[in-house]
Design an enzyme around this catalytic site. Structure first.
Site, mmCIF file in Angstrom:
data_model
loop_
_atom_site.group_PDB
_atom_site.id
_atom_site.type_symbol
_atom_site.label_atom_id
_atom_site.label_comp_id
_atom_site.label_asym_id
_atom_site.label_seq_id
_atom_site.Cartn_x
_atom_site.Cartn_y
_atom_site.Cartn_z
ATOM 1 N N ASN A 91 0.858 -1.114 -0.038
ATOM 2 C CA ASN A 91 -0.076 0.157 0.031
ATOM 3 C C ASN A 91 0.906 1.381 -0.006
ATOM 4 O O ASN A 91 0.298 2.197 -0.509
ATOM 5 C CB ASN A 91 -0.832 0.009 1.273
ATOM 6 C CG ASN A 91 -1.538 1.287 1.555
ATOM 7 O OD1 ASN A 91 -2.270 1.794 0.891
ATOM 8 N ND2 ASN A 91 -1.096 1.944 2.607
ATOM 9 N N TYR A 151 3.576 9.721 -11.657
ATOM 10 C CA TYR A 151 2.621 8.902 -10.333
ATOM 11 C C TYR A 151 1.958 8.022 -11.411
ATOM 12 O O TYR A 151 1.522 6.862 -11.120
ATOM 13 C CB TYR A 151 1.893 9.835 -9.484
ATOM 14 C CG TYR A 151 0.783 9.143 -8.645
ATOM 15 C CD1 TYR A 151 -0.477 9.044 -9.196
ATOM 16 C CD2 TYR A 151 1.284 9.143 -7.478
ATOM 17 C CE1 TYR A 151 -1.364 8.454 -8.144
ATOM 18 C CE2 TYR A 151 0.218 8.544 -6.406
ATOM 19 C CZ TYR A 151 -0.943 8.153 -6.949
ATOM 20 O OH TYR A 151 -1.868 7.548 -6.047
HETATM 21 N N1 LIG Z 1 -5.241 9.523 -1.254
HETATM 22 C C1 LIG Z 1 -5.587 9.251 -2.630
HETATM 23 O O1 LIG Z 1 -6.112 10.223 -2.993
HETATM 24 C C2 LIG Z 1 -5.247 7.891 -3.230
HETATM 25 C C3 LIG Z 1 -4.341 7.117 -2.684
HETATM 26 N N2 LIG Z 1 -4.116 5.872 -3.523
HETATM 27 C C4 LIG Z 1 -2.815 5.159 -3.032
HETATM 28 O O2 LIG Z 1 -3.233 4.589 -1.860
HETATM 29 C C5 LIG Z 1 -1.614 4.153 -1.262
HETATM 30 C C6 LIG Z 1 -1.763 4.885 0.102
HETATM 31 O O3 LIG Z 1 -1.953 6.242 -0.010
HETATM 32 P P1 LIG Z 1 -2.600 7.213 1.208
HETATM 33 O O4 LIG Z 1 -2.837 6.597 2.401
HETATM 34 O O5 LIG Z 1 -3.631 8.280 0.376
HETATM 35 O O6 LIG Z 1 -1.305 8.107 1.494
HETATM 36 P P2 LIG Z 1 -0.857 8.512 2.899
HETATM 37 O O7 LIG Z 1 0.361 9.573 2.678
HETATM 38 O O8 LIG Z 1 -1.779 8.993 3.853
HETATM 39 O O9 LIG Z 1 0.011 7.464 3.742
HETATM 40 C C7 LIG Z 1 0.964 6.656 2.980
HETATM 41 C C8 LIG Z 1 1.878 5.986 3.979
HETATM 42 O O10 LIG Z 1 2.952 5.341 3.612
HETATM 43 C C9 LIG Z 1 4.055 5.642 3.992
HETATM 44 N N3 LIG Z 1 5.231 5.577 3.284
HETATM 45 C C10 LIG Z 1 5.504 6.542 2.446
HETATM 46 N N4 LIG Z 1 6.756 6.082 1.809
HETATM 47 C C11 LIG Z 1 7.132 5.088 2.320
HETATM 48 C C12 LIG Z 1 8.383 4.115 2.517
HETATM 49 N N5 LIG Z 1 9.425 4.478 1.451
HETATM 50 N N6 LIG Z 1 8.452 3.063 3.372
HETATM 51 C C13 LIG Z 1 7.379 2.768 4.019
HETATM 52 N N7 LIG Z 1 6.235 3.562 4.217
HETATM 53 C C14 LIG Z 1 6.150 4.642 3.339
HETATM 54 C C15 LIG Z 1 3.807 7.042 4.860
HETATM 55 O O11 LIG Z 1 4.711 7.190 6.128
HETATM 56 C C16 LIG Z 1 2.282 6.955 5.209
HETATM 57 O O12 LIG Z 1 2.182 6.485 6.374
HETATM 58 C C17 LIG Z 1 -0.660 4.858 -2.139
HETATM 59 O O13 LIG Z 1 -0.210 3.871 -2.720
HETATM 60 C C18 LIG Z 1 -1.387 5.732 -3.131
HETATM 61 O O14 LIG Z 1 -0.862 5.878 -4.124
HETATM 62 C C19 LIG Z 1 -4.553 5.733 -4.571
HETATM 63 C C20 LIG Z 1 -5.479 6.395 -5.096
HETATM 64 C C21 LIG Z 1 -5.911 7.617 -4.253
HETATM 65 C C1 LIG Z 2 -2.396 14.046 -4.556
HETATM 66 C C2 LIG Z 2 -3.196 12.864 -4.952
HETATM 67 C C3 LIG Z 2 -2.598 11.928 -5.743
HETATM 68 C C4 LIG Z 2 -3.321 10.902 -6.246
HETATM 69 C C5 LIG Z 2 -4.523 10.600 -6.104
HETATM 70 C C6 LIG Z 2 -5.016 9.427 -7.049
HETATM 71 O O1 LIG Z 2 -4.018 8.281 -6.858
HETATM 72 C C7 LIG Z 2 -4.969 10.011 -8.462
HETATM 73 C C8 LIG Z 2 -6.166 9.974 -9.060
HETATM 74 C C9 LIG Z 2 -6.192 10.496 -10.499
HETATM 75 C C10 LIG Z 2 -7.453 10.710 -11.159
HETATM 76 C C11 LIG Z 2 -8.761 10.673 -10.561
HETATM 77 C C12 LIG Z 2 -9.800 10.515 -11.409
HETATM 78 C C13 LIG Z 2 -11.039 10.396 -10.627
HETATM 79 C C14 LIG Z 2 -12.155 10.412 -11.483
HETATM 80 C C15 LIG Z 2 -13.374 10.087 -11.134
HETATM 81 O O2 LIG Z 2 -13.509 9.899 -9.897
HETATM 82 C C16 LIG Z 2 -14.720 9.930 -11.956
HETATM 83 O O3 LIG Z 2 -14.498 10.900 -13.020
HETATM 84 C C17 LIG Z 2 -14.598 8.625 -12.663
HETATM 85 C C18 LIG Z 2 -13.788 8.442 -13.904
HETATM 86 C C19 LIG Z 2 -13.595 7.441 -14.494
HETATM 87 C C20 LIG Z 2 -14.069 6.159 -14.075
HETATM 88 C C21 LIG Z 2 -14.227 4.984 -14.881
HETATM 89 C C22 LIG Z 2 -15.169 3.943 -14.187
HETATM 90 O O4 LIG Z 2 -15.567 3.886 -13.189
HETATM 91 O O5 LIG Z 2 -15.030 2.813 -15.064
#
Ligand SMILES: NC(=O)C1=CN([C@@H]2O[C@H](COP(=O)(O)OP(=O)(O)OC[C@H]3O[C@@H](n4cnc5c(N)ncnc54)[C@H](O)[C@@H]3O)[C@@H](O)[C@H]2O)C=CC1
Ligand SMILES: CC/C=C\C[C@H](O)/C=C/C=C\C=C\C=C\C(=O)[C@@H](O)C/C=C\CCC(=O)O
Length: 264
Positions: A91, A151
């Protein structure tokens, strides 16, 4: 998989989505290895969980998942402490377009390495007990992300790797199911990185564009991602599945052509 009594290893467990996953797994009766780089947050997380679930149910290991030696040691400590490993959740992730190499190291390389290390322990062909691996990707792994190109690349890589290794695990009868979850925006501290030039680099000038996307698409509660995780673990029919979670459609799945079925 029946979760009561199982042992789960979750990276990035100290906060955000990882913390929500940990709590859901504990409620289901699993024992948890909390793996995180952040010592203070990790210890605070364990202390809080100890109050609700008892100290015997969790083990916190400070670990930088990009450090192969540390990650291997964390898996070894897991076996020494709990005697087995049933569930692995890769994660931990970052959003850093300035230090983009770090993003690839954490989000992709460490997920690949963690999956291979987990398979070494879980693969029944290696004397393992079988199990489930979940790699956390993102909706950015399925769509372009103009303001987060690296990313986006890292998450596309997680999906491609996970679907591929899931197919291999099925063909090789590893006894291990491997799936990925792709949330849209989720309400965690990761979102704060959008506001930081040291994270966004050349894309910092587009931060309001990303914020507009969040306003438009909505922001999910981490608990829904944790529910999706439980579904992928408990339902033995899922292998190579690409779960999507959005505010518009909730939990649903990417559908590939007949020749590319996600369920192997
Ligand atoms: N928050 C969002 O909008 C979304 C997040 N994700 C993914 O979900 C996962 C979790 O993200 P969140 O909970 O949102 O982030 P967050 O930043 O709240 O938590 C991430 C955790 O990972 C730890 N971490 C970072 N680098 C590390 C390393 N090198 N070794 C060990 N631990 C490490 C941090 O200390 C933190 O506790 C990530 O892979 C992120 O890309 C996916 C879609 C959406
Ligand atoms: C700092 C935040 C960094 C990353 C957060 C996350 O990992 C990145 C998200 C990037 C794009 C998200 C787009 C979201 C789109 C929607 O929620 C709706 O428009 C649904 C769009 C497509 C969904 C297609 C489907 O549901 O099959």
């Amino acid at each position: 998989m029946y979760l009561n009594g199982k042992v789960a290893f979750v990276t990035g467990a100290a906060q955000g989505i990882g913390r929500a996953m940990v709590e859901e797994l504990l409620h289901k009766g699993a024992a948890l290895v909390l793996v995180d780089l952040n010592l203070i947050a990790g210890e605070q997380c364990k202390a809080s969980l100890d109050e609700e679930f008892g100290s015997h149910r969790t083990l916190f290991i400070q670990c930088d998942v990009t450090d192969e030696k540390q990650l291997k040691a964390a898996f070894q400590k897991t076996i020494e402490h709990f005697g087995k490993l049933d569930i692995l959740v890769n994660n931990a992730g970052v959003n850093n377009e300035k230090d983009w190499e770090k993003t690839i190291e954490v989000n992709l390389i460490s997920v690949i390495r963690g999956t291979y290390l987990g398979l070494e322990l879980m693969n029944i062909k290696n004397g393992g007990r079988g199990g489930v691996i979940i790699n956390v990707a993102s909706l950015a792994g399925l769509t372009p992300a103009a303001y987060q190109p690296v990313y986006c690349a890292s998450k596309h890589g997680v999906i491609g790797f996970t679907r591929s290794i899931a197919a291999l695990a099925s063909i090789g009868n590893y006894g291990v199911r491997i799936n990925t979850v792709c949330p849209a925006f989720v309400d965690t501290p990761l979102l704060e990185s959008i506001e930081k030039e040291e994270n966004m680099g050349q894309f910092y000038k587009y931060k309001d564009n990303i914020k507009d996307m969040m306003k438009s698409f909505g922001v999910l509660n981490p608990s829904l991602i944790a529910k999706g995780l439980i579904d992928l673990i408990e339902d033995d029919s899922f292998n190579g599945a690409v779960m999507k979670i959005t505010t518009s459609r909730g939990i649903h799945f990417e559908e590939y052509g007949a020749h590319q079925k996600t369920k192997i």
